[in-house]
Design a protein around this motif. Structure first.
Motif, PDB file in Angstrom:
ATOM      1  N   SER A   2       0.832  -1.208   0.000  1.00 41.82           N
ATOM      2  CA  SER A   2       0.000   0.000   0.000  1.00 41.82           C
ATOM      3  C   SER A   2       0.863   1.253   0.000  1.00 41.82           C
ATOM      4  CB  SER A   2      -0.931   0.009   1.209  1.00 41.82           C
ATOM      5  OG  SER A   2      -0.187   0.072   2.419  1.00 41.82           O
ATOM      6  N   HIS A   3       1.999   1.217   0.733  1.00 39.29           N
ATOM      7  CA  HIS A   3       2.939   2.337   0.756  1.00 39.29           C
ATOM      8  C   HIS A   3       4.230   1.862   1.405  1.00 39.29           C
ATOM      9  CE1 HIS A   3       1.036   2.446   4.695  1.00 39.29           C
ATOM     10  NE2 HIS A   3       1.946   3.296   5.140  1.00 39.29           N
ATOM     11  N   GLY A   4       5.211   2.756   1.513  1.00 42.47           N
ATOM     12  CA  GLY A   4       6.545   2.334   1.880  1.00 42.47           C
ATOM     13  C   GLY A   4       6.878   2.318   3.352  1.00 42.47           C
ATOM     14  N   HIS A   5       5.939   2.627   4.239  1.00 37.05           N
ATOM     15  CA  HIS A   5       6.248   2.583   5.668  1.00 37.05           C
ATOM     16  C   HIS A   5       6.620   1.166   6.085  1.00 37.05           C
ATOM     17  CE1 HIS A   5       4.112   6.550   6.976  1.00 37.05           C
ATOM     18  NE2 HIS A   5       5.364   6.738   6.633  1.00 37.05           N
TER      19      HIS A   5
ATOM     20  N   LEU B 165      -8.502  -3.840  -8.762  1.00 36.12           N
ATOM     21  CA  LEU B 165      -7.904  -2.580  -9.174  1.00 36.12           C
ATOM     22  C   LEU B 165      -7.014  -2.050  -8.058  1.00 36.12           C
ATOM     23  CD1 LEU B 165      -7.816   0.036 -11.014  1.00 36.12           C
ATOM     24  CD2 LEU B 165      -9.741   0.850  -9.631  1.00 36.12           C
ATOM     25  N   ILE B 166      -5.778  -1.709  -8.394  1.00 34.41           N
ATOM     26  CA  ILE B 166      -4.888  -0.990  -7.481  1.00 34.41           C
ATOM     27  C   ILE B 166      -4.884   0.461  -7.942  1.00 34.41           C
ATOM     28  CG2 ILE B 166      -2.600  -0.849  -6.474  1.00 34.41           C
ATOM     29  CD1 ILE B 166      -4.141  -3.464  -5.876  1.00 34.41           C
TER      30      ILE B 166
ATOM     31  N   ALA C  62      -4.695   2.108  -2.640  1.00 31.18           N
ATOM     32  CA  ALA C  62      -5.689   1.178  -2.101  1.00 31.18           C
ATOM     33  C   ALA C  62      -6.001   0.096  -3.122  1.00 31.18           C
ATOM     34  CB  ALA C  62      -6.969   1.924  -1.723  1.00 31.18           C
ATOM     35  N   LEU C  63      -6.674  -0.931  -2.635  1.00 33.92           N
ATOM     36  CA  LEU C  63      -7.139  -2.041  -3.468  1.00 33.92           C
ATOM     37  C   LEU C  63      -8.657  -1.948  -3.583  1.00 33.92           C
ATOM     38  CD1 LEU C  63      -6.015  -5.752  -3.166  1.00 33.92           C
ATOM     39  CD2 LEU C  63      -8.453  -5.193  -3.165  1.00 33.92           C
TER      40      LEU C  63
ATOM     41  N   LEU D 244     -10.138  -1.406   0.045  1.00 34.79           N
ATOM     42  CA  LEU D 244      -9.242  -1.887   1.093  1.00 34.79           C
ATOM     43  C   LEU D 244      -8.037  -0.964   1.181  1.00 34.79           C
ATOM     44  CD1 LEU D 244      -8.299  -4.070   3.130  1.00 34.79           C
ATOM     45  CD2 LEU D 244      -7.341  -5.324   1.192  1.00 34.79           C
ATOM     46  N   THR D 245      -7.799  -0.395   2.357  1.00 37.27           N
ATOM     47  CA  THR D 245      -6.680   0.519   2.558  1.00 37.27           C
ATOM     48  C   THR D 245      -5.617  -0.116   3.441  1.00 37.27           C
ATOM     49  OG1 THR D 245      -7.551   1.534   4.579  1.00 37.27           O
ATOM     50  CG2 THR D 245      -8.316   2.435   2.472  1.00 37.27           C
ATOM     51  N   GLY D 246      -4.411   0.468   3.418  1.00 35.00           N
ATOM     52  CA  GLY D 246      -3.358   0.065   4.336  1.00 35.00           C
ATOM     53  C   GLY D 246      -3.482   0.867   5.620  1.00 35.00           C
ATOM     54  N   CYS D 247      -2.958   2.091   5.607  1.00 34.06           N
ATOM     55  CA  CYS D 247      -3.165   3.024   6.724  1.00 34.06           C
ATOM     56  C   CYS D 247      -4.113   4.154   6.346  1.00 34.06           C
ATOM     57  CB  CYS D 247      -1.832   3.622   7.171  1.00 34.06           C
ATOM     58  SG  CYS D 247      -1.035   2.712   8.522  1.00 34.06           S
TER      59      CYS D 247
END
Length: 266
Positions: free
Chosen positions: A44-47, A120-121, A158-159, A171-174
Motif C-alpha cells: 500500500s505504501h513504503g512505511h 484494481l490498485i 488502495a485495493l 481496502l486501505t493500508g493506513c
C-alpha cells in the motif's frame, strides 16, 4: 490476503505484510492459510510496518519469482522529528533485498488491474477534500537534497473490487491519503456509483488527526456503505464515533478476522 472467486476460478494476492518478519507467517499457520498459490503481492505504501513481513513470505513462496506491485516512490527515505525528542529514522524498503528474496518488483504510479482484471490498485490518489491534509510537519522525507515535510505520502494506494450487484469494496493500508479521498478516487476511476464496503486503516488516531474525525464520518455516511471495518490506526475515538454514526455497517476487526463478501446472483 485477498481471494477472488470468479467464473469458477479462485486467485489470491497479498496486500501488505505487517511489521515483523515472522508474525504474518505464524498467524497464517494458525489460521491454516497457505501462501503457495499467491499470484502477486501489493504494498500500500513504503512505511516499514507494512513491509517487514515480506522476509518471512520469501521463504514460503513456491514459484522462483513472485510479482510485487509498488508505487515508484515506495523507496522514499522517511523519518519523524518530534519536538523535544530524538529524530526517529524509519527503515526503508529495499528494492535490492526484495529482488534477492525472489520478488519481481513492478513500479507504477497509475492504476493497475490484477487477478484477471478482477482487482484494481488505485495508484496515486487524488487529494480532493479540504480536511484530509495528511501527515503533520514532524513527518519528513528525503528529497535527494534535504529533509522536507512529507504530508501526502504520495505512494499510498488502495485495493478496489467491484462486487457485482452491491458496489465497490475499498481496502486501505493506513489510509494516509484520506478515507474519503480514497472512496472518491475509487468511485471516479471505476465509474461505479455505490460504495459497498470500506476496510482497513483510516489513520484517525492522535492529536493531529482526531480533529478530522467528525467531517470524515459525515462524508463517509453520505456514501451509505453497507460495511465499514476500520483497521488498527483508525484509533479508538474514531472507532467509537464510526460505530455510533454507522451502527448497521460498523464491524470490529483484529488479527485473524475473515470477511466473506458475496456478489448478487447474475
Amino acid at each position: 490476503m485477498v481471494t477472488i472467486k470468479r467464473l469458477g476460478h479462485t486467485s489470491s494476492l497479498l496486500f501488505d505484510a505487517g511489521l515483523s518478519p515472522t508474525a504474518m507467517v505464524v498467524n497464517a499457520d494458525r489460521l491454516g492459510v497457505r501462501f503457495y498459490d499467491l499470484q502477486a503481492v501489493v504494498l500500500s505504501h513504503g512505511h516499514f510496518d507494512h513491509a517487514g513481513g515480506l522476509a518471512g513470505l520469501a521463504g514460503r513462496r513456491r514459484a522462483s519469482t513472485m510479482p510485487m506491485l509498488v508505487h515508484a516512490e515506495v523507496w522514499t527515505r522517511r523519518r519523524m522529528v518530534l519536538p523535544g525528542s530524538q529524530i526517529q529514522p524509519f527503515p526503508t524498503v529495499s528494492k535490492k533485498a526484495l529482488r534477492q528474496g525472489g520478488f519481481d518488483v513492478v513500479e507504477r504510479r497509475v492504476p493497475s488491474l490484477l487477478l484477471d482484471e478482477s482487482v484494481l490498485i488505485t495508484g496515486e490518489v487524488d487529494r480532493t477534500t479540504e480536511f484530509e491534509r495528511g501527515m503533520p510537519p514532524s513527518h519528513e522525507a528525503w528529497t535527494g537534497e534535504r529533509w522536507a515535510h512529507d504530508a501526502k505520502i504520495i505512494d499510498d494506494q488502495a485495493l478496489v473490487v467491484n462486487l457485482r450487484g452491491h458496489g465497490l469494496v475499498v481496502l486501505t493500508g493506513c489510509g494516509h491519503a484520506g478515507a474519503v479521498n480514497f472512496v472518491r478516487h475509487a468511485l471516479r476511476l471505476t465509474q461505479v456509483e455505490r460504495l459497498h464496503a470500506l476496510v482497513g486503516g483510516l489513520h484517525l488516531s492522535g492529536p493531529a488527526f482526531e480533529p478530522i474525525i467528525p467531517p470524515t464520518i459525515t462524508a463517509l455516511a453520505q456514501f451509505a456503505p453497507s460495511l465499514v471495518v476500520p483497521g488498527r490506526c483508525t484509533g479508538w475515538r474514531a472507532q467509537h464515533a464510526l460505530a455510533a454514526a454507522l451502527p448497521s455497517a460498523w464491524v470490529p476487526s483484529s488479527s485473524g478476522t475473515s470477511l466473506h463478501l458475496e456478489s448478487a446472483p447474475a
